[in-house]
Enzyme design. Structure first.
Site, PDB file in Angstrom:
ATOM      1  N   HIS A   2       0.831  -1.205   0.000  1.00 47.67           N
ATOM      2  CA  HIS A   2       0.000   0.000   0.000  1.00 47.67           C
ATOM      3  C   HIS A   2       0.873   1.266   0.000  1.00 47.67           C
ATOM      4  O   HIS A   2       1.991   1.268   0.506  1.00 47.67           O
ATOM      5  CB  HIS A   2      -0.962  -0.002   1.191  1.00 47.67           C
ATOM      6  CG  HIS A   2      -2.208  -0.805   0.933  1.00 47.67           C
ATOM      7  ND1 HIS A   2      -2.934  -1.425   1.922  1.00 47.67           N
ATOM      8  CD2 HIS A   2      -2.857  -1.080  -0.236  1.00 47.67           C
ATOM      9  CE1 HIS A   2      -3.973  -2.057   1.376  1.00 47.67           C
ATOM     10  NE2 HIS A   2      -3.944  -1.865   0.076  1.00 47.67           N
ATOM     11  N   ASP A   4       1.017   4.091   1.499  1.00 48.18           N
ATOM     12  CA  ASP A   4       1.606   4.737   2.680  1.00 48.18           C
ATOM     13  C   ASP A   4       2.901   4.068   3.115  1.00 48.18           C
ATOM     14  O   ASP A   4       3.617   4.576   3.978  1.00 48.18           O
ATOM     15  CB  ASP A   4       0.591   4.797   3.840  1.00 48.18           C
ATOM     16  CG  ASP A   4      -0.019   3.456   4.176  1.00 48.18           C
ATOM     17  OD1 ASP A   4      -0.179   2.621   3.269  1.00 48.18           O
ATOM     18  OD2 ASP A   4      -0.351   3.236   5.355  1.00 48.18           O
ATOM     19  N   HIS A 211       1.553   4.223  12.808  1.00 40.34           N
ATOM     20  CA  HIS A 211       0.514   4.066  11.794  1.00 40.34           C
ATOM     21  C   HIS A 211      -0.872   4.427  12.335  1.00 40.34           C
ATOM     22  O   HIS A 211      -1.885   3.823  11.996  1.00 40.34           O
ATOM     23  CB  HIS A 211       0.553   2.599  11.292  1.00 40.34           C
ATOM     24  CG  HIS A 211      -0.061   2.354   9.970  1.00 40.34           C
ATOM     25  ND1 HIS A 211      -1.418   2.223   9.800  1.00 40.34           N
ATOM     26  CD2 HIS A 211       0.477   2.196   8.740  1.00 40.34           C
ATOM     27  CE1 HIS A 211      -1.674   1.981   8.523  1.00 40.34           C
ATOM     28  NE2 HIS A 211      -0.543   1.975   7.859  1.00 40.34           N
TER      29      HIS A 211
HETATM   30 ZN   LIG Z   1      -0.479   1.155   5.928  1.00 39.27          ZN
END
Ligand SMILES: [Zn+2]
Length: 256
Positions: A2, A4, A211
């Site tokens: 992903h 991020d 996160h």
């Molecule tokens: Zn993530």
């Protein structure tokens, strides 16, 4: 895979190229990482001035094999539970030789030079003046290495506990508060409570929560501190991550 977690990587690789300081980089990650990096570099007409080698982590994760090893470190990986394949990593530092007592060597009038290196490795040395010494006299006890686990995107999962067993530091994602437990299951992320349960069950020394969803700002109804407190209720030695945070990873016996 992903965004991020990987959008910063092409820029970092390009910067390293511009700095001209690398003779080659080996990247370890999920199989699609190669395609992502290759297409970023291709579509931005970027050419790296060093070689790039990719290693897929899937096999090592499924078969519990060592992913990487050199004289100082060993890296293991395990599959996590997310909407796409996701992996955790454990870095084990190997046992290091005991500290060399330089003062003691000087007091015995041992001339500095390669002899000190030999003594440090625990070898027997014989000086020109006929005296001989054992390295063991000058070294403290072997120093056990520290271990660190990083759990990227994941719901609560047994494989994270298994990989984190007795680690000195666990860095675990903590996207949601317990209030968003349902959303955590829908989106394949952890609550602070789940991260703390992994830390407690794996008997780690310290937990760092990272996160966090951007919805938790200090001004909102639920703040990062609330997530920290949810985790601390289960695993007290917990800390929130922040940008550029540095911490010393310590063995349990000499931690405060
Ligand atoms: Zn993530």
């Amino acid at each position: 895979m992903h965004g991020d977690h990987i959008y910063g990587l092409p820029g970092l690789l390009a910067s390293i190229g511009l700095a001209g300081s690398s003779s080659g980089i080996e990247l370890y990650g999920p199989a699609p990482l190669k395609n992502f990096i290759d297409s970023c570099l291709y579509n931005s007409s970027s050419r790296l001035a060093y070689s790039l080698k990719f290693h897929k982590v899937e096999n090592a994760a499924m078969n519990k094999q060592i992913l990487f090893e050199d004289s100082g470190l060993e890296v293991k990986t395990a599959p996590l539970k997310h909407r796409i394949p996701s992996f955790a990593y454990r870095v084990n530092q190997k046992t290091r030789p005991g500290r060399f007592n330089l003062e003691k060597a000087k007091l015995k009038k041992i001339p500095p030079g390669p002899i000190y290196g030999a003594l440090q490795r625990g070898e027997e040395v014989r000086l020109e003046d006929g005296r001989s010494f054992s390295g063991r006299e000058f070294c403290g006890p072997p120093r056990p290495g520290v271990s660190m686990v990083y759990c990227t995107d994941t719901l609560y999962t047994e494989s994270a506990i298994e990989l984190s067993r007795d680690a000195d530091l666990l860095i675990h994602e903590s996207t949601y508060s317990q209030k968003e437990n349902e959303m955590a299951y829908e989106r394949g992320h952890s609550t602070a409570t789940m991260a703390a349960k992994v830390a407690a069950k794996a008997n780690v020394n310290k937990l760092i929560l990272t996160h966090l969803s951007p919805r938790y700002t200090p001004a909102n109804e639920t703040s990062p501190n609330d997530l920290l407190n949810e985790a601390k209720a289960i695993f007290p030695n917990t800390q929130l991550a922040k940008d550029f945070l540095q911490i010393d990873v310590k063995k349990r016996c000499n931690s405060s």
